[in-house]
Write an enzyme that holds these catalytic residues in place. Sequence first.
Site, short mmCIF file in Angstrom:
data_model
loop_
_atom_site.label_atom_id
_atom_site.label_comp_id
_atom_site.label_asym_id
_atom_site.label_seq_id
_atom_site.Cartn_x
_atom_site.Cartn_y
_atom_site.Cartn_z
N GLU A 361 0.62 -1.09 -0.06
CA GLU A 361 -0.07 -0.14 0.02
C GLU A 361 0.77 1.19 -0.10
O GLU A 361 0.68 2.47 -0.43
CB GLU A 361 -0.87 0.22 1.24
N THR A 474 -12.98 5.17 -13.38
CA THR A 474 -11.80 4.83 -12.43
C THR A 474 -12.13 3.53 -11.64
O THR A 474 -11.10 2.69 -10.96
CB THR A 474 -11.59 5.89 -11.32
#
Length: 748
Positions: A361, A474
């Site tokens: 992440e 997206t």
Amino acid sequence: MLPIRCGYVSRYSDEEILQSSFTSSHLELLKNETRGLFQFSWNSYKEYGLPYDEVKPLSCTPNKRRKDSLDLQNDVLGNYHLTLFDNLDSLLVLGLWDQFNETLQYLEDINFVDFDIDSDVSLFETDIRVLGGLLSAHLYLTDERHVMFEPKKGRRLLELAVDLADRLLPAFDTPTGVPLPRVNLKGNPVNSNLPHDTCTACATTPLLEFSLLSRLTNNPIYEKVSKRSFYQIWNSRSSINLLPMTIDPLESKWLDNVSGIGASIDSFYEYALKGAILFDDEDLFNVWNIAYNSVQGNMKTFNDYLTVNVDVTSGKNRAYWIDSLSAFWPGLQVLAGHIKPAVKSHLVYLKIWNCFQSIPERWSINGDFTIESSMSLEWYPLRPEFIESTYHLYRSTRDPIYLAIGQDLLMKLRSMFLCPCGLCGFQDIRSGIRQDRMESFVLSETLKYLYLLFDENNYIHNVLEKQNNMIFSTEGHPFWLATHNRSLNDPAQYFTTSPLLTEHKFLDRIPLLGTLWNRLYPEKTTSDRPTLPSLSLPHSSCELVARNTDTFLSSHLLQNPTICHIDKIFEKSLITPPYVNSTTAIEFQDNFYHNYGGANKDSLTSTPILETEVITYRIDPFFGGQNTLMDFGLDFVIPTIRDLRLSFEIIKPFETSSLGLLDNAAIDAFSPLFDNRHLDYVTKLVSINGVDIPTNSNVYCVKVSPSLIKSDQIRISTKGYFTFDNNPVINLIVYTDLDQDFGVSSVV
Ligand code: DMJ
């Protein structure tokens, strides 16, 4: 023996998957395997997740939104069939017609007629996942060219989309027009303990789905509110055209002063460009260009490999990490036509993937260089961004390296990430502990892009890409507008720049800098401006892109002598976790390298890093910040060459260059510009701070310090052309037409 793992029965052996031949039958096999994994996970969701939002793939239980939870991880949930709605179009993209019809039937059977649910949901997540899924499926069902053309069912989905959007609209009812982050779908008050600040991406992203809904329903309201918010945000950018990431929509103020391209801001850039394409909107295209140039100019570091967070006003680096979400950037660069920079920025994520077998992440490049500090956020929820960019790069370059990446991901999905009830990533990459979660994007994006990578004949590639301005939202939902829809729905009908844009005085806009000319000579008119001399080049030319025409013969990337630079530059932070057995990089795996390898593997892995690739000079900037690049038509003016990162292309006889192939005489034709000395080669300035200079443009430099000129590194010919380290630069010239105050005539 075919693998049966976690109840998933594959039709293929590991050897069949890993052959790296990428023939049509191999691609077919990869595609089918991806579809098999999708079906397995989808069925698990149907069995154990519905009517809730997700299935937990390890424990085979539903993941529900907890009403009073303040945990923002909970934010994407809404107890509203999230995975189902997010994947309506996935079923159509993957050709799963029966499952699609069953799903619509299921909604009818449970009498799902609206979103009247007492649930606090995130505006952003609901917009991109649920509204986006409904709109995309509606487009498929109302597209008469598509095999699933069923306008009645399509209209039903649009009605649901309208119902949902109407329930989201109250979020925009703020003094600023910038929406609150959450809304209750039933119209009840939102849990007041939840924070009300919102992110830049959250406030700008509804623009695309909402505007599309307006065009499809002929109701301007959705486009108006979302566009107002988008421009309120954009109009409060800093003087170097950067946006911070968190805003308080009630108090009208930014809550930070850091910008970047990843979490909290990513889809702002994405939708500026995609909105421009989908709606043929020049204003949005301008926003994209300005924002993109500012990112390239301010955020690049480490030989331009990394795009990091910076201070919004000074452009100074504020972080030495990148996050997993930023891996979408190369895909967006492809869409904008910037293929070479896209290949380069994507390479970083490939190296991270090679090392961690996932994308952390947040990956850090400073600290004490332990696995703990190199992974400041340690989870990997099977995010799609890396494979999304890989897909776009494959479509534009046809380099088999991108298929090899897909093949590698597919192998890991059917082994490492496979669970009893779906697919799951890592909770902690450092230890290999897995996460009992399968977010809806695993199916709607990760598997969709992987499938499309292998499916040459998909409707998206055969029809939509060719006949429509199709873009992926997206969240990976294909959106397009029929031409008649576009012209019927003239944007002016929906949105006028006043009074909506101006009536809400949001933040004080830092006034844009005037042009260089206006700044220098406020009393003169533009017509007084001196005409700049132009440089005539020996050949007309066109830009070259890094497209490999030798499809399936060799990998373009494997011919690139800099392919191992990243491994060397970041070797201290690329620390393989202890449980990872094999660490052979994808690009050097035997099967792949054997089929597509170019130069000698050893020479590639040992190529030294050329520090001279980027040259940086430091002098106080003359005006407007260190990265100012002023556009004078085809040519550019820069205040100084200090504090700018200049990249050069070397142009040698009979070698491919951006000017085409030049012979010795063509090279030597530049010699009058360089005091008539014989020239074996010349160089050309190709970018300043990462901003590309168009092929036929000259760059004029206003201020040249005499002390700089005396240095051996920089000289100026009698015609005003620069040489660096004795390399003649054919498009960087001293701007001699300005007053002596600027220190130019004294040195020329
Ligand atoms: C998705 O929901 C979307 O791609 C969003 O724009 C960013 N985050 C996730 C995937 O990582």
